[in-house]
Motif scaffolding. Structure first.
Motif, mmCIF file in Angstrom:
data_model
loop_
_atom_site.group_PDB
_atom_site.id
_atom_site.type_symbol
_atom_site.label_atom_id
_atom_site.label_comp_id
_atom_site.label_asym_id
_atom_site.label_seq_id
_atom_site.Cartn_x
_atom_site.Cartn_y
_atom_site.Cartn_z
ATOM 1 N N ASP A 88 75.839 12.049 -71.806
ATOM 2 C CA ASP A 88 76.322 13.296 -71.239
ATOM 3 C C ASP A 88 76.124 13.276 -69.831
ATOM 4 O O ASP A 88 74.823 13.639 -69.249
ATOM 5 C CB ASP A 88 75.527 14.361 -72.008
ATOM 6 N N ARG A 89 77.148 12.974 -68.914
ATOM 7 C CA ARG A 89 77.174 12.970 -67.473
ATOM 8 C C ARG A 89 78.519 13.009 -66.789
ATOM 9 O O ARG A 89 79.277 12.458 -67.314
ATOM 10 C CB ARG A 89 76.484 11.727 -67.026
ATOM 11 N N SER A 90 78.857 13.693 -65.784
ATOM 12 C CA SER A 90 80.089 13.889 -65.228
ATOM 13 C C SER A 90 80.211 12.913 -64.304
ATOM 14 O O SER A 90 81.273 12.137 -64.025
ATOM 15 C CB SER A 90 80.066 15.130 -64.582
ATOM 16 N N THR A 128 84.606 17.211 -76.736
ATOM 17 C CA THR A 128 83.862 15.949 -76.129
ATOM 18 C C THR A 128 84.735 14.979 -75.871
ATOM 19 O O THR A 128 85.747 14.330 -76.349
ATOM 20 C CB THR A 128 82.789 15.311 -77.294
ATOM 21 N N TYR A 159 80.466 11.034 -71.382
ATOM 22 C CA TYR A 159 81.096 11.968 -71.752
ATOM 23 C C TYR A 159 80.815 13.325 -71.233
ATOM 24 O O TYR A 159 79.743 13.643 -70.357
ATOM 25 C CB TYR A 159 80.903 12.104 -73.376
ATOM 26 N N GLN A 160 81.754 14.131 -71.514
ATOM 27 C CA GLN A 160 81.503 15.536 -70.942
ATOM 28 C C GLN A 160 82.051 16.490 -72.017
ATOM 29 O O GLN A 160 83.248 16.124 -72.849
ATOM 30 C CB GLN A 160 82.146 16.075 -69.569
ATOM 31 N N THR A 161 81.704 17.646 -72.021
ATOM 32 C CA THR A 161 82.364 18.752 -73.200
ATOM 33 C C THR A 161 83.107 19.811 -72.389
ATOM 34 O O THR A 161 82.594 20.432 -71.222
ATOM 35 C CB THR A 161 81.197 19.319 -73.906
ATOM 36 N N THR A 162 84.338 19.971 -72.799
ATOM 37 C CA THR A 162 85.037 20.932 -72.339
ATOM 38 C C THR A 162 84.534 22.276 -72.142
ATOM 39 O O THR A 162 84.033 22.597 -73.244
ATOM 40 C CB THR A 162 86.508 20.895 -72.880
ATOM 41 N N ASP A 163 84.755 22.992 -70.904
ATOM 42 C CA ASP A 163 84.387 24.244 -71.029
ATOM 43 C C ASP A 163 85.360 25.287 -71.464
ATOM 44 O O ASP A 163 86.211 25.101 -72.136
ATOM 45 C CB ASP A 163 84.181 24.624 -69.424
ATOM 46 N N ALA A 168 87.192 19.208 -68.494
ATOM 47 C CA ALA A 168 86.259 18.356 -68.481
ATOM 48 C C ALA A 168 86.206 17.517 -67.142
ATOM 49 O O ALA A 168 87.494 16.762 -67.109
ATOM 50 C CB ALA A 168 85.949 17.577 -69.809
ATOM 51 N N PHE A 170 85.151 14.356 -64.462
ATOM 52 C CA PHE A 170 84.300 13.279 -64.051
ATOM 53 C C PHE A 170 84.532 12.449 -62.527
ATOM 54 O O PHE A 170 85.441 12.874 -62.039
ATOM 55 C CB PHE A 170 84.732 11.940 -64.995
#
Length: 265
Positions: A88-90, A128, A159-163, A168, A170
């Motif tokens: 979990d990181r941008s 995700t 990966y990032q989780t959509t707000d 999302a 990166f």
């Protein structure tokens, strides 16, 4: 090293109609009108069924229908190098173990993910979004290949989780190239359908060949020499890549691209 054969394709007109409960005409028109990639030269090979049907949807029926703002894209193979690292990181440029950062042209990559329902698009929060791709010299992390062994390293993955707005973002680098493939970034979107079932969508982003030529003329990309395959020579790109080209703009030292995608789930 070559990715697996493509497993995805652009939906046929009949499949789109089935998914969207009869609103497929508007969706096909949206793919034709809203997607900037459709202005690119056609890929070689036989067009997909929806591409053949699209011109017929640009007449009066399409003009009177409300078009969704998001765009349905074709699914493509995830290839042999997907590893579910659960990172979990941008900013995906570094290897978490060593802290070393992969050199290359900085790419700010944004996904805007929507759910398509009829002719409407709603922001898809909580999805995700994974990305993974090779470095400037064509090497993937956490993989073993005749040309490298990077097992245990995890650079250029995350990966990032959509707000709430379906976004999302990166920070990565512009990808390099390797034998047998055009320049690309893999992505996977995992979410749940309206019924609560798990759903995932896997595809790839491609890049304008002329823009890639400019990037790859600079270090560190230039160390590898001229790439051997352009978009239209890539069999996976011919499976729908014209709808998956990321529009990238340069702003100083940073390159930025935003990709809008609608999922019919």
């Amino acid at each position: 090293m070559n990715d697996d054969a493509p497993i995805g394709r652009i939906l046929s007109r009949r499949e789109v109609l089935a998914l969207l409960g009869g609103s497929g005409v508007a969706l096909l028109a949206a793919c034709s009108v809203s997607d900037p990639a459709t202005s690119s030269p056609s890929a070689t090979g036989q067009p997909a069924a929806s591409e053949a049907a699209s011109p017929a949807t640009t007449g009066s029926a399409a003009s009177t229908a409300a078009l969704p703002a998001c765009v349905v894209r074709p699914a493509l193979t995830d290839g042999p190098y997907f590893v579910d690292e659960k990172l979990d990181r941008s900013d995906v440029r570094s290897d978490p173990a060593s802290g070393s950062v992969k050199p290359g042209a900085i790419l700010a990559l944004t996904f805007n993910v929507s759910r398509v329902s009829g002719v409407a698009c709603t922001a898809l929060a909580g999805a995700t979004v994974d990305i993974w791709h090779c470095d400037a010299l064509g090497v993937y992390s956490d993989a073993q290949d005749p040309g490298f062994n990077t097992k245990g390293q995890k650079f250029l993955r995350g990966y990032q989780t959509t707000d709430a707005s379906g976004r999302a973002g990166f920070t990565t680098i512009y990808p390099g190239w390797y034998q047998g493939r055009a320049v690309h970034i893999h992505f996977k979107i995992r979410t749940t359908s309206k019924s609560g079932a798990a759903a995932d969508f896997t595809s790839q982003l491609f890049f304008d060949d002329a823009f890639t030529d400019q990037i790859h003329a600079e270090a560190p990309y230039s160390q590898k020499g001229r790439r051997t395959l352009r978009n239209e020579g890539d069999g996976i790109y011919r499976g729908g890549g014209t709808r998956l080209v990321l529009d990238v703009a340069r702003s100083g030292a940073v390159h930025a691209g935003t990709f809008d995608i609608g999922l019919a789930i």
